[in-house]
Scaffold this motif. Sequence first.
Motif, mmCIF file in Angstrom:
data_model
loop_
_atom_site.group_PDB
_atom_site.id
_atom_site.type_symbol
_atom_site.label_atom_id
_atom_site.label_comp_id
_atom_site.label_asym_id
_atom_site.label_seq_id
_atom_site.Cartn_x
_atom_site.Cartn_y
_atom_site.Cartn_z
ATOM 1 N N ARG A 1 -6.504 12.213 13.630
ATOM 2 C CA ARG A 1 -7.520 12.946 14.399
ATOM 3 C C ARG A 1 -6.978 14.251 14.995
ATOM 4 N NH1 ARG A 1 -8.750 7.596 16.415
ATOM 5 N NH2 ARG A 1 -7.658 8.098 18.358
ATOM 6 N N GLY A 2 -5.685 14.498 14.848
ATOM 7 C CA GLY A 2 -5.081 15.714 15.387
ATOM 8 C C GLY A 2 -4.748 15.632 16.866
ATOM 9 N N GLU A 3 -4.778 14.440 17.433
ATOM 10 C CA GLU A 3 -4.462 14.258 18.854
ATOM 11 C C GLU A 3 -2.959 14.257 19.101
ATOM 12 O OE1 GLU A 3 -6.448 10.646 19.999
ATOM 13 O OE2 GLU A 3 -8.410 11.434 19.430
ATOM 14 N N ILE A 4 -2.205 13.891 18.083
ATOM 15 C CA ILE A 4 -0.742 13.890 18.149
ATOM 16 C C ILE A 4 -0.260 14.713 16.964
ATOM 17 C CG2 ILE A 4 1.338 12.474 17.961
ATOM 18 C CD1 ILE A 4 -0.229 10.186 19.229
ATOM 19 N N PRO A 5 0.653 15.656 17.192
ATOM 20 C CA PRO A 5 1.130 16.485 16.082
ATOM 21 C C PRO A 5 2.080 15.714 15.159
ATOM 22 C CG PRO A 5 2.314 17.043 18.085
ATOM 23 C CD PRO A 5 1.252 16.030 18.473
ATOM 24 N N CYS A 6 2.221 16.236 13.943
ATOM 25 C CA CYS A 6 3.183 15.680 12.997
ATOM 26 C C CYS A 6 3.775 16.831 12.200
ATOM 27 C CB CYS A 6 2.523 14.660 12.072
ATOM 28 S SG CYS A 6 1.352 15.371 10.899
ATOM 29 N N LYS B 1 3.893 17.890 9.003
ATOM 30 C CA LYS B 1 3.162 17.598 7.773
ATOM 31 C C LYS B 1 3.897 18.070 6.528
ATOM 32 C CE LYS B 1 -0.990 19.264 7.716
ATOM 33 N NZ LYS B 1 -2.380 19.722 7.515
ATOM 34 N N ILE B 2 3.854 17.208 5.515
ATOM 35 C CA ILE B 2 4.409 17.518 4.201
ATOM 36 C C ILE B 2 3.282 17.811 3.227
ATOM 37 C CG2 ILE B 2 5.732 16.606 2.243
ATOM 38 C CD1 ILE B 2 7.064 14.682 4.351
ATOM 39 N N TYR B 3 2.216 17.003 3.303
ATOM 40 C CA TYR B 3 1.131 17.091 2.328
ATOM 41 C C TYR B 3 -0.125 16.442 2.904
ATOM 42 C CZ TYR B 3 -1.566 16.154 -1.921
ATOM 43 O OH TYR B 3 -2.561 16.098 -2.860
ATOM 44 N N GLU B 4 -1.277 16.983 2.494
ATOM 45 C CA GLU B 4 -2.550 16.381 2.884
ATOM 46 C C GLU B 4 -3.587 16.685 1.816
ATOM 47 O OE1 GLU B 4 -5.543 16.155 6.747
ATOM 48 O OE2 GLU B 4 -4.097 17.798 6.618
ATOM 49 N N ASP B 5 -4.418 15.685 1.528
ATOM 50 C CA ASP B 5 -5.567 15.885 0.648
ATOM 51 C C ASP B 5 -6.715 15.028 1.179
ATOM 52 O OD1 ASP B 5 -5.178 13.250 -0.338
ATOM 53 O OD2 ASP B 5 -4.226 13.928 -2.184
ATOM 54 N N ASP B 6 -7.711 14.786 0.373
ATOM 55 C CA ASP B 6 -8.869 14.012 0.820
ATOM 56 C C ASP B 6 -8.539 12.552 1.116
ATOM 57 O OD1 ASP B 6 -10.489 16.249 0.549
ATOM 58 O OD2 ASP B 6 -11.254 15.657 -1.416
ATOM 59 N N PHE B 7 -7.450 12.040 0.558
ATOM 60 C CA PHE B 7 -7.148 10.618 0.657
ATOM 61 C C PHE B 7 -5.953 10.266 1.531
ATOM 62 C CE2 PHE B 7 -9.200 11.342 -3.459
ATOM 63 C CZ PHE B 7 -10.330 10.558 -3.288
ATOM 64 N N VAL B 8 -4.969 11.160 1.617
ATOM 65 C CA VAL B 8 -3.735 10.831 2.342
ATOM 66 C C VAL B 8 -3.259 11.982 3.223
ATOM 67 C CG1 VAL B 8 -2.925 9.255 0.530
ATOM 68 C CG2 VAL B 8 -2.150 11.617 0.522
ATOM 69 N N LEU B 9 -2.428 11.588 4.177
ATOM 70 C CA LEU B 9 -1.661 12.527 4.981
ATOM 71 C C LEU B 9 -0.215 12.058 4.906
ATOM 72 C CD1 LEU B 9 -1.343 14.830 7.088
ATOM 73 C CD2 LEU B 9 -1.775 13.101 8.849
ATOM 74 N N ALA B 10 0.705 12.977 4.669
ATOM 75 C CA ALA B 10 2.129 12.648 4.614
ATOM 76 C C ALA B 10 2.881 13.536 5.585
ATOM 77 C CB ALA B 10 2.665 12.845 3.199
ATOM 78 N N PHE B 11 3.860 12.944 6.256
ATOM 79 C CA PHE B 11 4.633 13.684 7.246
ATOM 80 C C PHE B 11 6.015 13.058 7.393
ATOM 81 C CE2 PHE B 11 1.681 10.690 9.145
ATOM 82 C CZ PHE B 11 2.470 9.910 9.978
ATOM 83 N N HIS B 12 6.928 13.833 7.973
ATOM 84 C CA HIS B 12 8.290 13.359 8.197
ATOM 85 C C HIS B 12 8.300 12.337 9.331
ATOM 86 C CE1 HIS B 12 10.279 16.224 5.521
ATOM 87 N NE2 HIS B 12 9.376 17.096 5.927
ATOM 88 N N ASP B 13 9.085 11.279 9.153
ATOM 89 C CA ASP B 13 9.242 10.259 10.191
ATOM 90 C C ASP B 13 9.997 10.874 11.367
ATOM 91 O OD1 ASP B 13 10.523 7.877 11.632
ATOM 92 O OD2 ASP B 13 9.267 6.858 10.156
ATOM 93 N N ILE B 14 9.562 10.573 12.593
ATOM 94 C CA ILE B 14 10.229 11.152 13.775
ATOM 95 C C ILE B 14 11.570 10.470 14.073
ATOM 96 C CG2 ILE B 14 8.104 11.983 14.842
ATOM 97 C CD1 ILE B 14 8.306 9.584 16.780
ATOM 98 N N ASN B 15 11.812 9.330 13.444
ATOM 99 C CA ASN B 15 13.072 8.612 13.629
ATOM 100 C C ASN B 15 13.618 8.233 12.245
ATOM 101 O OD1 ASN B 15 15.200 7.235 14.851
ATOM 102 N ND2 ASN B 15 14.013 5.350 15.056
ATOM 103 N N PRO B 16 14.091 9.243 11.480
ATOM 104 C CA PRO B 16 14.477 8.980 10.087
ATOM 105 C C PRO B 16 15.616 7.977 9.964
ATOM 106 C CG PRO B 16 15.160 11.181 10.766
ATOM 107 C CD PRO B 16 14.328 10.625 11.879
ATOM 108 N N GLN B 17 15.462 7.089 8.977
ATOM 109 C CA GLN B 17 16.470 6.068 8.701
ATOM 110 C C GLN B 17 17.383 6.450 7.536
ATOM 111 O OE1 GLN B 17 16.530 3.264 10.873
ATOM 112 N NE2 GLN B 17 15.151 4.716 11.858
#
Length: 121
Positions: A14-19, A21-37
């Motif tokens: 909903r855009g209430e929390i930033p991310c 972003k790596i990629y977005e389309d009609d079906f998915v949103l992809a973003f970097h994990d804030i705590n990468p493993q």
Amino acid sequence: MSYDDNNIFAKILRGEIPCNKIYEDDFVLAFHDINPQKKIHALVIPKGKYIDLDDFTLKASSEEMVGLLKGINIVAKKLGISTEVGKGYRALANISDHGGQEVPHLHFHLFGGEKVGKMVE
């Protein structure tokens, strides 16, 4: 269990929390994990309200299913970890309590950029 509209991924969608972003389309949103493993750790989430993979499989349309799988592949290519452009990656979805799911919105972790290691310890 019903979908919780206040989970962190719903807020990101909903855009209430930033991310980051790596990629977005009609079906998915992809973003970097804030705590990468791992060296590369991204999340790919469907835009629909699905709790986990079981919920998604039962309720998602064929278009959403294809969109999620293609989205994962597109993100892996963008990150340089797909077998087409890189050395491979792990796609992981945790499902419910015993599966280790922490956020009740279906999401796939993409790990790569280095050897990922054992599947389960």
